[in-house]
Design an enzyme around this catalytic site. Structure first.
Site, short mmCIF file in Angstrom:
data_model
loop_
_atom_site.label_atom_id
_atom_site.label_comp_id
_atom_site.label_asym_id
_atom_site.label_seq_id
_atom_site.Cartn_x
_atom_site.Cartn_y
_atom_site.Cartn_z
N LYS A 71 -46.25 26.42 -39.52
CA LYS A 71 -47.61 26.69 -39.99
C LYS A 71 -48.17 25.41 -40.13
O LYS A 71 -49.46 25.20 -39.88
CB LYS A 71 -47.45 27.05 -41.33
CG LYS A 71 -47.41 28.79 -41.39
CD LYS A 71 -47.41 29.28 -42.93
CE LYS A 71 -47.03 30.86 -42.54
NZ LYS A 71 -47.38 31.63 -44.14
N ASP A 107 -53.69 33.83 -45.46
CA ASP A 107 -52.79 33.91 -46.57
C ASP A 107 -53.46 34.01 -47.98
O ASP A 107 -53.09 34.84 -48.69
CB ASP A 107 -51.54 33.05 -46.58
CG ASP A 107 -50.50 33.22 -45.56
OD1 ASP A 107 -50.26 34.18 -45.06
OD2 ASP A 107 -49.86 32.30 -45.11
P1 NAP Z 1 -41.57 26.73 -49.54
O1 NAP Z 1 -42.90 26.14 -48.79
O2 NAP Z 1 -40.05 26.58 -49.07
O3 NAP Z 1 -41.80 26.48 -51.09
C1 NAP Z 1 -40.95 26.79 -52.02
C2 NAP Z 1 -41.32 26.53 -53.28
O4 NAP Z 1 -40.17 27.06 -54.24
C3 NAP Z 1 -41.38 25.10 -53.70
O5 NAP Z 1 -42.41 24.76 -54.61
C4 NAP Z 1 -40.01 24.55 -54.42
O6 NAP Z 1 -39.97 23.84 -55.32
C5 NAP Z 1 -39.79 26.02 -55.00
N1 NAP Z 1 -38.28 26.32 -55.20
C6 NAP Z 1 -37.26 26.57 -54.24
N2 NAP Z 1 -36.22 26.73 -54.55
C7 NAP Z 1 -36.15 26.84 -56.09
C8 NAP Z 1 -35.36 26.90 -57.34
N3 NAP Z 1 -34.21 26.87 -56.92
N4 NAP Z 1 -35.84 26.84 -58.53
C9 NAP Z 1 -37.33 26.52 -58.71
N5 NAP Z 1 -38.03 26.47 -57.69
C10 NAP Z 1 -37.78 26.63 -56.23
O7 NAP Z 1 -41.84 28.17 -49.40
P2 NAP Z 1 -43.09 29.28 -49.06
O8 NAP Z 1 -43.22 29.13 -47.49
O9 NAP Z 1 -44.16 28.77 -49.99
O10 NAP Z 1 -42.59 30.72 -49.58
C11 NAP Z 1 -42.32 31.00 -50.81
C12 NAP Z 1 -42.21 32.52 -51.02
O11 NAP Z 1 -43.44 32.99 -50.84
C13 NAP Z 1 -41.01 33.21 -50.04
O12 NAP Z 1 -40.31 34.03 -50.80
C14 NAP Z 1 -41.70 33.92 -49.01
O13 NAP Z 1 -41.47 35.07 -48.54
C15 NAP Z 1 -43.22 34.21 -49.94
N6 NAP Z 1 -44.45 34.77 -49.16
C16 NAP Z 1 -44.97 35.63 -49.23
C17 NAP Z 1 -45.72 35.89 -48.26
C18 NAP Z 1 -46.38 37.30 -48.28
O14 NAP Z 1 -47.26 37.84 -47.48
N7 NAP Z 1 -46.27 38.27 -49.35
C19 NAP Z 1 -46.62 35.08 -47.74
C20 NAP Z 1 -45.78 33.83 -47.59
C21 NAP Z 1 -44.80 33.44 -48.30
P3 NAP Z 1 -39.79 22.26 -54.97
O15 NAP Z 1 -41.18 21.66 -54.77
O16 NAP Z 1 -39.26 21.68 -56.37
O17 NAP Z 1 -38.93 22.24 -53.84
#
Ligand code: NAP
Length: 276
Positions: A71, A107
């Site tokens: 992205k 998004d």
């Molecule tokens: P990302 O960029 O990898 O961000 C992950 C976030 O989660 C970061 O803030 C990270 O914190 C935190 N995190 C990861 N592991 C953790 C843990 N063990 N304990 C606490 N915090 C933790 O991921 P993303 O792309 O934002 O996606 C996140 C979620 O949103 C996914 O489940 C995805 O499926 C969902 N999503 C849904 C949609 C939809 O259309 N519904 C669209 C996009 C994403 P740190 O900064 O500390 O690493």
């Protein structure tokens, strides 16, 4: 029927084999009688992004979605970004317009539309956003336009960075903290971390769920499972709960309209995902 006039839409990312977008878009295209097909392309290396954008232009591909992990990386191969993509610093939708590849981010607006479908206009609310990753960025920038937001994260430094960036770009005060921040008093909680996502569903939520009260709305961006452990706990405490399917559908619906000029039937999109 696929014929010589069929136009191509798609998704690039890695992995993509579990993506629900082809199901949802193809159902909506068929419903509107549009001669397009939407395919998922598993792109294993960011080295191919330049060729993909050039190839899309050369082949007359109408547009494509971009998902994890490209992205941000895709941006340098695009000719123009819309306001949201520029603000958020990430692109989830590309439209090929002649020799221009234009990047959009649907998004954040998709999340807002999903939320507002359930609870009406969201304005001047106190919103807690858990997580500071890619999905959080889109949601936080969108919701900060007309609400008071607080971002909390496992790594508070990342929450601080995102909150400073939003404060600067939107000229609004954005609070931040770590996961022990008191969550009482918020109107809406939006969970944006992958904690609770399939196949690791039986985990402890990252916040103290005992502080959730019945007048709160709790949204989880996760849609598999449909009810995460956080949503289960929130429901037990009387809160209104919303999963991530609505955001998935609305971000797709906005992209669909950008590409085809036609508003898709949301009910058909929802129905296409009812058995996943
Ligand atoms: P990302 O960029 O990898 O961000 C992950 C976030 O989660 C970061 O803030 C990270 O914190 C935190 N995190 C990861 N592991 C953790 C843990 N063990 N304990 C606490 N915090 C933790 O991921 P993303 O792309 O934002 O996606 C996140 C979620 O949103 C996914 O489940 C995805 O499926 C969902 N999503 C849904 C949609 C939809 O259309 N519904 C669209 C996009 C994403 P740190 O900064 O500390 O690493």
């Amino acid at each position: 029927m696929i014929n010589s006039k069929t136009k191509l839409l798609g998704l690039i990312g890695h992995p993509v084999e579990h993506s629900l977008s082809p199901l949802m878009h193809n159902a909506a295209l068929k419903n509107k009688g549009l001669n397009y097909i939407y395919l998922a392309f598993d792109v294993k290396s960011s080295r191919d992004l330049k060729a993909i954008v050039e190839g899309a232009k050369a082949l007359g591909i109408v547009g494509f979605n971009v998902t994890v992990p490209y992205k941000i990386h895709i941006i340098k191969y695009l000719d123009k970004l819309n306001y949201e993509a520029e603000l958020i610093g990430a692109v989830n939708t590309v439209k090929i317009d002649g020799d221009m590849a234009i990047g959009y981010n649907t998004d954040g607006l998709g999340a807002r539309m999903a939320l507002e479908e359930e609870i009406g206009i969201v304005k001047n609310k106190n919103i807690l956003i858990i997580g500071a990753g890619g999905a959080s960025r889109a949601v936080a920038f969108e919701m900060a336009k007309n609400n008071n937001i607080t971002i909390i994260n496992r790594t508070p430094e990342n929450a601080k960075k995102l909150s400073n960036e939003i404060s600067k770009k939107l000229n609004r005060i954005v609070q931040y903290g770590d996961l022990s921040t008191n969550i009482e008093g918020f109107d809406i909680i939006i969970h944006t971390t992958p904690i609770g996502m399939f196949p690791n569903e039986n985990v402890k939520p990252v916040i103290d769920v005992d502080k959730i009260s019945k007048n709160m709305v709790v949204m989880d961006l996760i849609y598999n499972p449909k009810e995460t452990v956080l949503l289960k706990e929130a429901k037990k405490r009387g809160a209104k709960t919303i999963n991530g399917l609505g955001m998935l559908i609305y971000q797709g619906a906005i992209a669909f309209e950008l590409w085809t000029g036609v508003k898709p039937n949301i009910e058909i999109m929802k129905k296409s995902l009812s058995n996943f």
